[in-house]
Structure formats: C-alpha cells, structure tokens
Scaffold this active site. Structure first.
Site, mmCIF file in Angstrom:
data_model
loop_
_atom_site.group_PDB
_atom_site.id
_atom_site.type_symbol
_atom_site.label_atom_id
_atom_site.label_comp_id
_atom_site.label_asym_id
_atom_site.label_seq_id
_atom_site.Cartn_x
_atom_site.Cartn_y
_atom_site.Cartn_z
ATOM 1 N N LEU A 137 17.472 -6.783 -0.067
ATOM 2 C CA LEU A 137 16.501 -7.757 0.451
ATOM 3 C C LEU A 137 15.475 -8.088 -0.633
ATOM 4 C CD1 LEU A 137 15.371 -9.363 2.874
ATOM 5 C CD2 LEU A 137 14.042 -7.342 3.511
ATOM 6 N N GLU A 369 10.224 -0.037 2.412
ATOM 7 C CA GLU A 369 10.281 -0.280 3.868
ATOM 8 C C GLU A 369 8.946 -0.804 4.392
ATOM 9 O OE1 GLU A 369 12.611 -0.414 5.842
ATOM 10 O OE2 GLU A 369 14.257 0.618 4.849
HETATM 11 P P1 TGC Z 1 7.041 -13.367 10.516
HETATM 12 O O1 TGC Z 1 6.709 -14.820 10.720
HETATM 13 O O2 TGC Z 1 6.074 -12.345 10.981
HETATM 14 O O3 TGC Z 1 8.465 -13.063 11.176
HETATM 15 C C1 TGC Z 1 9.614 -13.848 10.911
HETATM 16 C C2 TGC Z 1 10.584 -13.621 12.076
HETATM 17 O O4 TGC Z 1 10.948 -12.244 12.119
HETATM 18 C C3 TGC Z 1 10.532 -11.659 13.369
HETATM 19 N N1 TGC Z 1 10.034 -10.315 13.068
HETATM 20 C C4 TGC Z 1 10.727 -9.216 13.361
HETATM 21 N N2 TGC Z 1 11.905 -9.051 13.980
HETATM 22 C C5 TGC Z 1 12.349 -7.792 14.122
HETATM 23 N N3 TGC Z 1 11.660 -6.726 13.662
HETATM 24 C C6 TGC Z 1 10.476 -6.850 13.038
HETATM 25 N N4 TGC Z 1 9.838 -5.776 12.590
HETATM 26 C C7 TGC Z 1 9.952 -8.137 12.863
HETATM 27 N N5 TGC Z 1 8.827 -8.634 12.285
HETATM 28 C C8 TGC Z 1 8.889 -9.957 12.423
HETATM 29 C C9 TGC Z 1 9.446 -12.571 13.900
HETATM 30 O O5 TGC Z 1 9.362 -12.474 15.303
HETATM 31 C C10 TGC Z 1 9.962 -13.924 13.439
HETATM 32 O O6 TGC Z 1 11.017 -14.305 14.313
HETATM 33 P P2 TGC Z 1 11.252 -15.871 14.663
HETATM 34 O O7 TGC Z 1 12.243 -15.868 15.778
HETATM 35 O O8 TGC Z 1 9.905 -16.422 15.056
HETATM 36 O O9 TGC Z 1 11.789 -16.485 13.398
HETATM 37 O O10 TGC Z 1 7.373 -13.182 8.964
HETATM 38 P P3 TGC Z 1 6.431 -13.124 7.696
HETATM 39 O O11 TGC Z 1 7.111 -13.905 6.602
HETATM 40 O O12 TGC Z 1 5.010 -13.505 8.068
HETATM 41 O O13 TGC Z 1 6.500 -11.583 7.253
HETATM 42 C C11 TGC Z 1 6.121 -10.571 8.064
HETATM 43 C C12 TGC Z 1 6.111 -9.243 7.278
HETATM 44 C C13 TGC Z 1 5.131 -9.273 6.125
HETATM 45 C C14 TGC Z 1 5.703 -8.169 8.264
HETATM 46 C C15 TGC Z 1 7.537 -8.968 6.723
HETATM 47 O O14 TGC Z 1 7.882 -9.900 5.756
HETATM 48 C C16 TGC Z 1 7.677 -7.596 6.144
HETATM 49 O O15 TGC Z 1 7.941 -6.636 6.879
HETATM 50 N N6 TGC Z 1 7.531 -7.421 4.790
HETATM 51 C C17 TGC Z 1 7.811 -6.154 4.116
HETATM 52 C C18 TGC Z 1 9.173 -6.204 3.451
HETATM 53 C C19 TGC Z 1 9.881 -4.888 3.501
HETATM 54 O O16 TGC Z 1 9.587 -4.014 4.271
HETATM 55 N N7 TGC Z 1 10.921 -4.761 2.699
HETATM 56 C C20 TGC Z 1 11.733 -3.601 2.736
HETATM 57 C C21 TGC Z 1 12.986 -3.807 1.919
HETATM 58 S S1 TGC Z 1 14.286 -2.639 2.295
HETATM 59 C C22 TGC Z 1 13.715 -1.190 1.652
HETATM 60 O O17 TGC Z 1 12.638 -1.061 1.200
HETATM 61 C C23 TGC Z 1 14.658 -0.069 1.728
HETATM 62 S S2 TGC Z 1 14.099 1.420 1.070
HETATM 63 C C24 TGC Z 1 15.135 2.443 1.888
HETATM 64 C C25 TGC Z 1 15.236 3.814 1.439
HETATM 65 O O18 TGC Z 1 15.610 4.091 0.263
HETATM 66 O O19 TGC Z 1 15.026 4.698 2.313
HETATM 67 P P1 FAD Z 2 4.543 -6.249 -3.950
HETATM 68 O O1 FAD Z 2 5.006 -6.946 -2.711
HETATM 69 O O2 FAD Z 2 4.401 -7.048 -5.189
HETATM 70 O O3 FAD Z 2 3.160 -5.532 -3.635
HETATM 71 C C1 FAD Z 2 2.323 -4.965 -4.655
HETATM 72 C C2 FAD Z 2 1.036 -4.498 -3.987
HETATM 73 O O4 FAD Z 2 0.381 -5.623 -3.367
HETATM 74 C C3 FAD Z 2 1.275 -3.489 -2.857
HETATM 75 O O5 FAD Z 2 0.216 -2.555 -2.814
HETATM 76 C C4 FAD Z 2 1.241 -4.360 -1.614
HETATM 77 O O6 FAD Z 2 0.900 -3.640 -0.437
HETATM 78 C C5 FAD Z 2 0.145 -5.346 -1.998
HETATM 79 N N1 FAD Z 2 0.260 -6.561 -1.192
HETATM 80 C C6 FAD Z 2 1.284 -7.468 -1.127
HETATM 81 N N2 FAD Z 2 1.024 -8.414 -0.228
HETATM 82 C C7 FAD Z 2 -0.178 -8.106 0.314
HETATM 83 C C8 FAD Z 2 -0.988 -8.686 1.332
HETATM 84 N N3 FAD Z 2 -0.592 -9.782 2.008
HETATM 85 N N4 FAD Z 2 -2.184 -8.114 1.609
HETATM 86 C C9 FAD Z 2 -2.587 -6.980 0.955
HETATM 87 N N5 FAD Z 2 -1.858 -6.366 0.005
HETATM 88 C C10 FAD Z 2 -0.672 -6.928 -0.296
HETATM 89 N N6 FAD Z 2 14.277 -2.916 -1.254
HETATM 90 C C11 FAD Z 2 15.468 -3.297 -0.687
HETATM 91 O O7 FAD Z 2 15.643 -4.439 -0.316
HETATM 92 N N7 FAD Z 2 16.473 -2.397 -0.533
HETATM 93 C C12 FAD Z 2 16.374 -1.109 -0.924
HETATM 94 O O8 FAD Z 2 17.313 -0.328 -0.756
HETATM 95 C C13 FAD Z 2 15.152 -0.690 -1.543
HETATM 96 N N8 FAD Z 2 15.011 0.600 -2.018
HETATM 97 C C14 FAD Z 2 13.877 0.940 -2.716
HETATM 98 C C15 FAD Z 2 13.819 2.180 -3.348
HETATM 99 C C16 FAD Z 2 12.692 2.522 -4.105
HETATM 100 C C17 FAD Z 2 12.649 3.837 -4.803
HETATM 101 C C18 FAD Z 2 11.610 1.612 -4.199
HETATM 102 C C19 FAD Z 2 10.383 1.969 -4.985
HETATM 103 C C20 FAD Z 2 11.684 0.388 -3.584
HETATM 104 C C21 FAD Z 2 12.818 0.021 -2.853
HETATM 105 N N9 FAD Z 2 12.939 -1.247 -2.277
HETATM 106 C C22 FAD Z 2 14.114 -1.646 -1.686
HETATM 107 C C23 FAD Z 2 11.903 -2.244 -2.501
HETATM 108 C C24 FAD Z 2 10.672 -2.072 -1.609
HETATM 109 O O9 FAD Z 2 10.947 -2.453 -0.305
HETATM 110 C C25 FAD Z 2 9.548 -2.901 -2.244
HETATM 111 O O10 FAD Z 2 9.146 -2.233 -3.416
HETATM 112 C C26 FAD Z 2 8.382 -3.094 -1.285
HETATM 113 O O11 FAD Z 2 8.741 -3.896 -0.183
HETATM 114 C C27 FAD Z 2 7.160 -3.718 -1.995
HETATM 115 O O12 FAD Z 2 7.521 -4.830 -2.746
HETATM 116 P P2 FAD Z 2 7.058 -4.943 -4.291
HETATM 117 O O13 FAD Z 2 7.445 -3.686 -4.982
HETATM 118 O O14 FAD Z 2 7.600 -6.221 -4.812
HETATM 119 O O15 FAD Z 2 5.475 -4.982 -4.248
#
Ligand code: TGC
Ligand code: FAD
Length: 391
Positions: A137, A369
């Site tokens: 993602l 996450e």
């Molecule tokens: P927003 O307008 O709030 O939402 C867009 C659409 O998504 C729906 N929605 C959700 N649906 C299910 N579960 C949730 N938690 C949801 N949150 C929102 C929402 O209802 C809407 O649906 P619809 O029907 O209206 O289209 O979207 P936004 O662009 O304002 O963003 C919201 C925000 C910031 C919370 C979201 O972008 C976010 O969670 N950002 C963080 C990204 C993140 O967590 N990335 C993780 C990547 S994977 C990873 O890190 C794996 S590490 C794993 C490991 O090694 O263990």
């Molecule tokens: P940024 O989004 O650039 O954020 C940098 C800083 O700015 C953070 O402190 C953040 O909180 C802050 N910030 C950003 N927006 C705002 C706001 N609106 N208000 C206030 N503060 C804000 N991703 C995947 O898709 N799949 C994976 O399997 C996966 N595995 C991972 C494994 C590791 C070890 C790591 C480190 C990351 C992994 N990720 C994965 C990515 C991870 O989900 C992202 O690093 C995370 O979502 C943050 O994105 P970024 O690193 O680009 O930081």
C-alpha cells in the site's frame, strides 16, 4: 519472603478472564515458541535474518490466516488470534509482523475481496506456509495518505498495465504473491502480482535499526501486465485496503502487550538477582516504582486488548476503537521496554537482554499500520465529529 512473579500478567490474573480454549491456545503457542524461537531471537536480530524455515511450522500450528474460515485456515476467534499475536511478539516483533502480514493483510485481502478462483489458488498454500504473501500500500511519497498513491493500473484490452513503486513492504523480497493497491480511472483497486511476473522486481531495505528479524522491501512495477483475473473483484476504493488494515492493527494491539510483558519479565528477573549496595535492585523503592508502574501498564493494555477482542468477536468493533487500542498499547509498550532497559543498567544495551531489542522494534510498530499521530487524529475525529485529515 515471597518469591518474585515470573508473569507480570498474573498480577491481575488475566488468565481468569480467558476460556479454557483461549488458555490452551496461548500455552500451545508459547511452548512452541519457547522451543523453536525464543532462544534464537537475539541471533536473528543481530544478524538481520528472518527465520524463513519456521514458516511451514507456523502454518502447521494454524497461525497463518488463523482467524479466517475455510481454505485450510484454522477459523479461530479474534481473541484466540490476538493471544497468539501476543505470544509471537513476546519473542520478537518481526515474527508477529510476518504472521500479521501473511494472515491479516495478504491472506485477508484475498479472503475478503478475492474471487473463488483466487482463494482456491492462494489461501490453502498460504495457510500451510508453502506460499508467502505481502501487501503493498505505502509508496515512497505517500505513507500516511494512501488516497494520493501514484501507482497506476491502466486498461489495455482485456489486461491491466501497472506502473509504480511500493515502499517499506514487509515480506516483499520473500513473497510468492503481492497484493498491490493501485489507482485506476474508477478509483483504488487491488491486484495479485505473483513473483516472477515480467516487470515486477523487489529490493530489500538494508541498514535497519528496527525490526531487523523481518524482511522489508521496495516493490517496483514497470509495465507489469496482468489479466483481469488478477484483480480483486470485491475491493472498491480506499476502504478495500483499509478494511485489511483493521485486521492487522487488531493483531498489533495484542502483540504489543507481548513485547511489553517480555521486557518486564526480563527486568523483574534481573532486579531480583542483581545486587548493588548490598541488596537486590528490586529492593530499592525507585526500582519498585518502575516495576509497579510498568506492571499496571502491561495489565491495563492486556485488559484493553481483551475488551477490544471481545467486541470484535461480537461483531461490534468500530475502526476508531482499533485505533484507540493500537495507539494506547504500542505507546505503553515502548515506554515499558525503555523503562525496563534502565533497570538492566549497562547489561541492558546488549542483545543478551530483550528490552532494548523490543524498544527498537516497537519504533517500527509505532509507525506502521498508521502512525501514532494518524490514530490520535482518528480518535479525535470520532470524539469531535471534525475531520483533521481533510484540507
Ligand atoms: P477517509 O475519507 O477517511 O476514508 C476513505 C474510505 O475508507 C473508509 N474507511 C475505512 N474502512 C474500513 N476501515 C477503516 N479503518 C476505514 N477508515 C476509513 C471510509 O469510510 C471511506 O469509505 P467511503 O465508502 O466513504 O469511500 O480516507 P482519508 O484519505 O481521509 O484517510 C483516512 C486515514 C488517514 C485514516 C487513512 O488514510 C489511514 O489509515 N492512513 C494510514 C495508512 C496506513 O495505516 N498504512 C499502513 C500500510 S500497511 C502496513 O503498514 C503494514 S506493516 C505490517 C507489519 O509488518 O506488521
Ligand atoms: P509519513 O506519512 O511521511 O509521516 C511522517 C511523519 O509525519 C509521521 O510522524 C506522521 O505521523 C506525521 N504525519 C503525517 N501526516 C500527518 C497529519 N495529517 N497530521 C500530523 N502528523 C502527520 N506499508 C505497507 O504498505 N505494507 C507493509 O507491509 C509495510 N511494512 C512496514 C514495515 C516497516 C518496518 C515499516 C517501518 C513500515 C512499513 N510499512 C508498510 C509502511 C508504513 O505503513 C508507513 O511507514 C506508515 O504508514 C507511515 O508512512 P511514512 O513512513 O511515509 O511517513
């Protein structure tokens, strides 16, 4: 004099809130890890190695896609899955990460959004640990705001052509299949990209100071041609990937308790054996304050995890509750790991003791996450009804 507690969760008798099956699953996973993982975790971390040989064993134990039904998955409750995550992360966050990404992101994306053919092709092998998955993602320029992703999937006759880069992808370099999220002219869609597809390459990220016993990679897609059958048919829009994140975040809020519990266990053992000024460190009031504060923190985090797990099993869990749990439990776990490191003094900076390794790992857990800031804003949005993400 009473003997010291070996399990800090015994303070509030967490086990009394678990069913017999939950207790059995926890102790089976814990015994397996004591034998096959815990003794080797410092070496995996030191050498920056993910124990790939362990994957089929994790599959055999039913830990991969554990809370999913059918297709060779164990079909446990959410709480049972959470307790397994707790035990896995008590060894190392890298191990829990593998299980989270395999089961809650890669497998769940197929299980929830995939076609029957996609499920039959991938899920049984992934559940058995014969195939590894990853979840792409995040991009180099879009982490917290995946809605603005640049990876594009464009129609070419009956096929799709994908171009883009995904960054920080757990399991990327060892995955047999990647779930890749891309922008299309109708919004975000998910695609299954098998290893070896022309134009699809991966590069592992080196020099990590955190989550060293885990593979983290960049995924590069250059004119990758995929049939329509590779698209996840039921995923439409950003809620497709976000629904998968809910599952993985849930596992993390249990896992963090495990890292904190193990840190505290290590500090407790040290404090009751190491003497200074003629008495055990644990006999000093300042040390007891640290231990007591952290035991309360681990216990309340465990109770919070259990409460959220019960809500999930009842089908009543809301995303902001997962955010609250992930935020609280990871924040508390990192504070516990750091405080426990201080009790170990100089010994605490070596990998012989777990707290600093857990603290370094938890830096990643705090960030991936959804960062702590993203979860704070999600909780803030639920409380106020005002969206701080929107411009
Ligand atoms: P927003 O307008 O709030 O939402 C867009 C659409 O998504 C729906 N929605 C959700 N649906 C299910 N579960 C949730 N938690 C949801 N949150 C929102 C929402 O209802 C809407 O649906 P619809 O029907 O209206 O289209 O979207 P936004 O662009 O304002 O963003 C919201 C925000 C910031 C919370 C979201 O972008 C976010 O969670 N950002 C963080 C990204 C993140 O967590 N990335 C993780 C990547 S994977 C990873 O890190 C794996 S590490 C794993 C490991 O090694 O263990
Ligand atoms: P940024 O989004 O650039 O954020 C940098 C800083 O700015 C953070 O402190 C953040 O909180 C802050 N910030 C950003 N927006 C705002 C706001 N609106 N208000 C206030 N503060 C804000 N991703 C995947 O898709 N799949 C994976 O399997 C996966 N595995 C991972 C494994 C590791 C070890 C790591 C480190 C990351 C992994 N990720 C994965 C990515 C991870 O989900 C992202 O690093 C995370 O979502 C943050 O994105 P970024 O690193 O680009 O930081």
């Amino acid at each position: 004099m009473a003997s010291p507690m070996t399990d800090p969760l015994a303070l509030l008798d967490l086990d009394s809130s678990l069913s017999d099956t939950e207790r059995d699953i926890r102790s089976t996973v814990s015994a397996f890890l004591d034998d096959r993982a815990r003794p080797f975790a410092p070496a995996w971390y030191d050498s920056g190695t993910f124990p790939r040989d362990l994957v089929p064993e994790l599959g055999k134990l039913g830990l991969l896609g554990m809370h999913l039904d059918g297709y060779g998955c164990a079909g446990t409750s959410a709480v049972e899955y959470g307790l397994a995550c707790l035990e896995l992360e008590s060894v190392d966050s890298g191990l829990r990460s593998f299980v989270s990404v395999q089961g809650s992101l890669a497998m769940f994306s197929i299980w929830r959004h995939g076609s029957e053919e996609q499920k039959q092709e991938w899920l049984p092998r992934m559940a058995a640990g014969e195939a590894i998955g990853c979840f792409g993602l995040t991009e180099p320029d879009h982490g917290s705001d995946p809605a603005n992703m640049r990876t594009r999937a464009v129609r070419d006759g009956a096929d799709w052509i994908l171009n883009g880069t995904k960054m920080w992808i757990t399991n990327g370099g060892i995955a047999d299949v990647a779930t890749v999220w891309a922008q299309t002219e109708s919004g975000i869609r998910g695609f299954l990209v098998p290893r070896g597809t022309p134009g699809f390459t991966t590069r592992d990220i080196k020099n990590k100071l955190s989550l060293r016993a885990s593979v983290t990679s960049e995924l590069v897609l250059e004119d990758v041609r995929l049939p329509e059958a590779a698209r996840l048919p039921l995923a439409e829009g950003l809620k497709g990937p976000l629904s998968c994140l809910n599952e993985a975040r849930f596992g993390i809020l249990f896992g963090a308790v495990g890292a904190a519990r193990d840190s505290l266990r290590s500090a407790l053992a040290y404090a009751t054996t190491r003497t200074q000024f003629g008495r055990p460190l644990g006999g000093f009031q300042l040390t007891q304050q640290k231990l007591a504060d952290r035991a309360l923190s681990v216990s309340t985090s465990a109770l919070l995890a259990l409460h959220i797990g019960r809500l999930k099993d009842a089908g009543a869990l809301r995303p902001e509750q997962i955010s609250a749990g992930k935020l609280h439990n990871v924040r508390e776990a990192i504070a516990t790991a750091r405080e426990c490191r201080t009790i170990l003094g100089g010994s605490g900076i070596t990998s012989e003791y777990s707290p600093l390794r857990h603290a370094a790992n938890l830096e990643s857990v705090l960030t991936y996450e959804g960062t702590s800031e993203i979860h704070l804003l999600t909780v803030g949005r639920a409380l106020t009804g005002l969206n701080a993400f929107a411009g």
